[in-house]
Design an enzyme around this catalytic site. Structure first.
Site, mmCIF file in Angstrom:
data_model
loop_
_atom_site.group_PDB
_atom_site.id
_atom_site.type_symbol
_atom_site.label_atom_id
_atom_site.label_comp_id
_atom_site.label_asym_id
_atom_site.label_seq_id
_atom_site.Cartn_x
_atom_site.Cartn_y
_atom_site.Cartn_z
ATOM 1 N N VAL A 177 -15.100 38.075 -35.948
ATOM 2 C CA VAL A 177 -14.855 36.702 -36.413
ATOM 3 C C VAL A 177 -13.505 36.540 -37.113
ATOM 4 O O VAL A 177 -13.238 35.500 -37.722
ATOM 5 C CB VAL A 177 -15.988 36.207 -37.347
ATOM 6 C CG1 VAL A 177 -17.286 36.113 -36.575
ATOM 7 C CG2 VAL A 177 -16.152 37.106 -38.566
ATOM 8 N N LYS A 178 -12.636 37.524 -37.022
ATOM 9 C CA LYS A 178 -11.357 37.420 -37.712
ATOM 10 C C LYS A 178 -10.287 36.740 -36.826
ATOM 11 O O LYS A 178 -10.511 36.507 -35.641
ATOM 12 C CB LYS A 178 -10.889 38.820 -38.136
ATOM 13 C CG LYS A 178 -11.837 39.484 -39.161
ATOM 14 C CD LYS A 178 -12.010 38.652 -40.412
ATOM 15 C CE LYS A 178 -12.421 39.446 -41.635
ATOM 16 N NZ LYS A 178 -13.866 39.759 -41.723
#
Ligand SMILES: *Cc1c(COP(=O)(O)O)cnc(C)c1O
Length: 397
Positions: free
Chosen positions: A185-186
């Site tokens: 999710v970065k």
């Protein structure tokens, strides 16, 4: 923080290079790998983009923090100052080494309050670890001068602020060491992965060795390498590194789109009386992965969070009670619930977190809402979202 949104043909091509040779490991097998060195290639490109001399890829952002601390010689009983608002990796990586996390208040930057940091320093303090949460940064100049005064290491956790800058420098490159996560999710993702960066060669020699069982990586016979110190296995695989190469090439486009979308959202709610924004330290530039704002009271923040979700504004977070990023949510840490016996240094030196006054942090976190900024939205969708946010907040105010 949406690297996964732009996964495509470029990532597949990079991974296929590795699949075609079958050499999934980053070291050795020189003759069989058809000159593909994905981890090495990513490290060189990332160091260049971050304007530093060295980058060490590892298996996660949590591993990056552990490796960075270990590289700087931090061990049992050493105190590391960290904020009350962060991801659990902060204390996990510290405690992994037998070091002691010292939790300190945040201010309206939503990161370490330099005044609280200085007050928490003891003869055992070795490191200050600011965490640049939700796209913006700590007051690094103030923290650096505290580090200089007390001879401490400044370790930036830039996992959530990749691409932001401070004093003209990429976040993560200002301190002695900087850490990044490339989890799913970065801002850019490897699937799983992380990186340590620094300009200090000795730390990075340690990092290189520590993340691979202490191997000195001299020569090209892995079996014959010596081991100057103990290490561990925090290696990244070639498959994950390959994804990262393609993602890194898309990073600046991601940042541009985030800025555009963030600005539309911010402008929509900027005029609402009682709504104010998180403070960005002077000379700082956010990476625009989240829009962070304060409501006038805790009660109104709770209502605003519910109203935003009701209005279809997904990706809005009320960290104070609804998530796992604030000390309120860390019951296991507050009560030191571990599977096995903890190092005695941790047991004897740790703050009593159930009875420490964090009312200054509560003051800000109780009123904070963060809205995730995605890159896949059309202009129409962002405008609609911004209008929905405005209506929801006005109704609560
Ligand atoms: C994601 C994250 C980490 C840890 O990264 P992983 O790759 O998930 O281990 C550490 N710190 C912060 C602030 C993060 O957001």
């Amino acid at each position: 923080m949406p690297g996964f949104e732009v996964f495509g043909a470029e990532e597949r091509k990079q991974v296929n290079d590795v699949l075609e040779t079958g050499i999934l490991m980053r070291y050795g097998f020189d003759g069989m790998r058809n000159n593909h060195w994905k981890a090495k290639e990513f490290e060189a490109a990332f160091a260049k983009r971050m304007q530093v001399n060295h980058c060490q890829l590892v298996s996660s952002g949590t591993a990056a923090l552990t490796v960075a601390l270990a590289s700087a010689g931090i061990g049992a009983g050493d105190e590391v100052i960290m904020p009350t608002f962060t991801f659990v990796a902060s204390f996990e990586s510290i405690m992994m080494l037998g070091a002691v996390p010292v939790l300190v208040d945040i201010d309206d930057t939503l990161t370490l309050d330099p005044v609280a940091v200085e007050a928490a320093i003891t003869p055992r303090t070795r490191c200050i670890m600011p965490v640049h949460m939700c796209g913006s940064m700590a007051d690094l100049k103030a923290l650096k001068s505290i580090c200089d005064k007390y001879n401490l290491i400044l370790l930036e956790d830039a996992c959530q602020a990749l691409g932001g800058t401070y004093d003209g420098k990429p976040l993560g490159s200002y301190g002695d060491l900087g850490c990044f996560s490339f989890d799913f999710v970065k801002t850019i993702t490897c699937g799983e992965g992380g990186a340590v960066i620094s300009n200090f060669e000795q730390y990075m020699i340690h990092a290189d060795q520590y993340q691979d069982h202490g191997h000195d990586h001299v020569g090209n016979d892995r079996g014959a390498e010596t081991h100057p110190t103990l290490g561990y296995n925090f290696r990244i695989s070639e498959l994950n590194a390959a994804v990262g190469i393609a993602q890194l090439a898309k990073m600046d486009t991601i940042l541009d789109i985030q800025k555009t979308n963030y600005t539309l959202m911010r402008n929509a709610i900027a005029g609402i009386p009682g709504v104010s924004f998180r403070r960005v330290p002077e000379t700082g530039v956010e990476n625009y992965s989240f829009l962070n704002f304060f409501m006038p009271s805790e009660e109104k923040a709770k209502k605003a969070h519910a109203a935003l979700l009701e209005a279809g504004v997904d990706g809005s977070f009320y960290w104070y009670t609804n998530n796992w990023h604030y000390i309120n949510g860390w019951e296991h840490l507050r009560n030191l619930k571990s599977l096995g016996r903890l190092p005695s240094e941790i047991k004897t030196q740790m703050q009593d977190l159930n009875n420490t006054d964090f009312s200054k942090s509560d003051h800000w976190m109780g009123r904070t809402i963060s809205c995730l900024v995605k890159v896949g939205w059309t202009e129409e969708e962002v405008k609609q979202r911004a209008a929905n946010m405005k209506a929801a907040l006005e109704q609560v105010i």
